[in-house]
Design an enzyme around this catalytic site. Sequence first.
Site, PDB file in Angstrom:
ATOM      1  N   ASP A  82      53.839  34.322 101.449  1.00  0.00           N
ATOM      2  CA  ASP A  82      53.359  32.949 101.583  1.00  0.00           C
ATOM      3  C   ASP A  82      53.878  32.062 100.457  1.00  0.00           C
ATOM      4  O   ASP A  82      54.273  32.535  99.387  1.00  0.00           O
ATOM      5  CB  ASP A  82      51.829  32.903 101.622  1.00  0.00           C
ATOM      6  N   GLU A 140      48.719  35.589  99.916  1.00  0.00           N
ATOM      7  CA  GLU A 140      48.302  36.071  98.591  1.00  0.00           C
ATOM      8  C   GLU A 140      47.727  34.949  97.753  1.00  0.00           C
ATOM      9  O   GLU A 140      46.854  35.168  96.913  1.00  0.00           O
ATOM     10  CB  GLU A 140      49.499  36.706  97.863  1.00  0.00           C
TER      11      GLU A 140
END
Length: 396
Positions: A82, A140
């Site tokens: 991400d 995350e």
Amino acid sequence: MLRDKLMNMLNEREEEMISLRRHFHEYPEISFQEKETSAFIARFYEGKEVEVHTHVGNGYGIVVTIKGKNPGKTIALRADFDALKIEEQTGLPFASKNPGVMHACGHDGHTAYLLVLADCLIRLKDEWDGTVKIVHQHAEEQAPAGAKSIVDSGLLDDVDEIYGIHFYPDYETGTIFYTSGYAYAGCSDINVHIQGTGGHGSAPHKANDVIVAASSFVMNLQTIASRRINPYDMAVVTIGSFEGVGSSNVIKDNLILRGDARYMDLEVGKVIEEHFHRIGRGLAEMYDVKVDIEYNSDYPPLYNHPEQTAKAIAVLEKEGIGDYLDTVVAVPANTGAEDFGQYLLKIPGAFLNVGARPEQAEVFDNHHPKFDINEKSLLVAAKAVGDITLAALLAK
């Protein structure tokens, strides 16, 4: 020799790693919205002799299972994919094409190196025993994050050890840094809503002023670390947002505080949470206000298991130094948070930091709009994790 074959394959595919990293960098997606990134990763494994699970956990997580020639140990490798809500300012030719979104923490590189390493392990799978599970993790960066949901999926229940890395541009390329034991802080996200009674500034006795109550609350929170935690233990309580905007002659009736707590031990985290609520209850009584606290412990402290850390470092010092590494260095714990700690609560393993200092003079830290990594670090990471993986599979 198996190791020589793997290292040679990685050498030959260094440009592919760089190309993949640049693709992910150019098309970043924020936590829980990584639809296209996840689809790209899944396509990479199409036609390969592996088992692929998509939409794992609470988002777009992917778990890929590679089975070796014979049964043996099961080793997991994790990389996050991400990006962040940051407007990129690097000026790179492959800079983000998605406005306001940027890979400013190296997750593009994490994913790129692991894709190529995974493919090399797939091509060599008839030459090693055991199972390797590749964990491509979503989200995350944003709580509640993706790691715990992947652990809870059950797909890693048979894993014996797990490993991961993180790129840092303030460390020299060709260096790996590690911490045995607690390596990253736990982090709890906190939201506090205080409801009082508004009124006119000329008649404060008719109101319950939330500005005064909240100010007292913020100050008293600092006594948690200074008076409730052992001085030898790490603890920080921060209120980063005090949303109490109003008028000069109006007593506010409600406001919101936002902050976090950081700690290096789960028990310390529990003490912080207990006293946070206790101070909140005292505030409600003292100022006759209503206090609602949302306290989410999403990132546990990251604890590198000493046995797995020692084995990984021993392998790197034996195989890596003089080859793809200049040195391996022990460093103090990092007070940042990293949800890899969720895996380590259940599975023995280690998380290492890989130096990625760019060749230009000025270096920008993780989460900076000018953040960048030295792309030579991709091959360093792939070889280091490759060495650790082979050693873990062969260990009795």
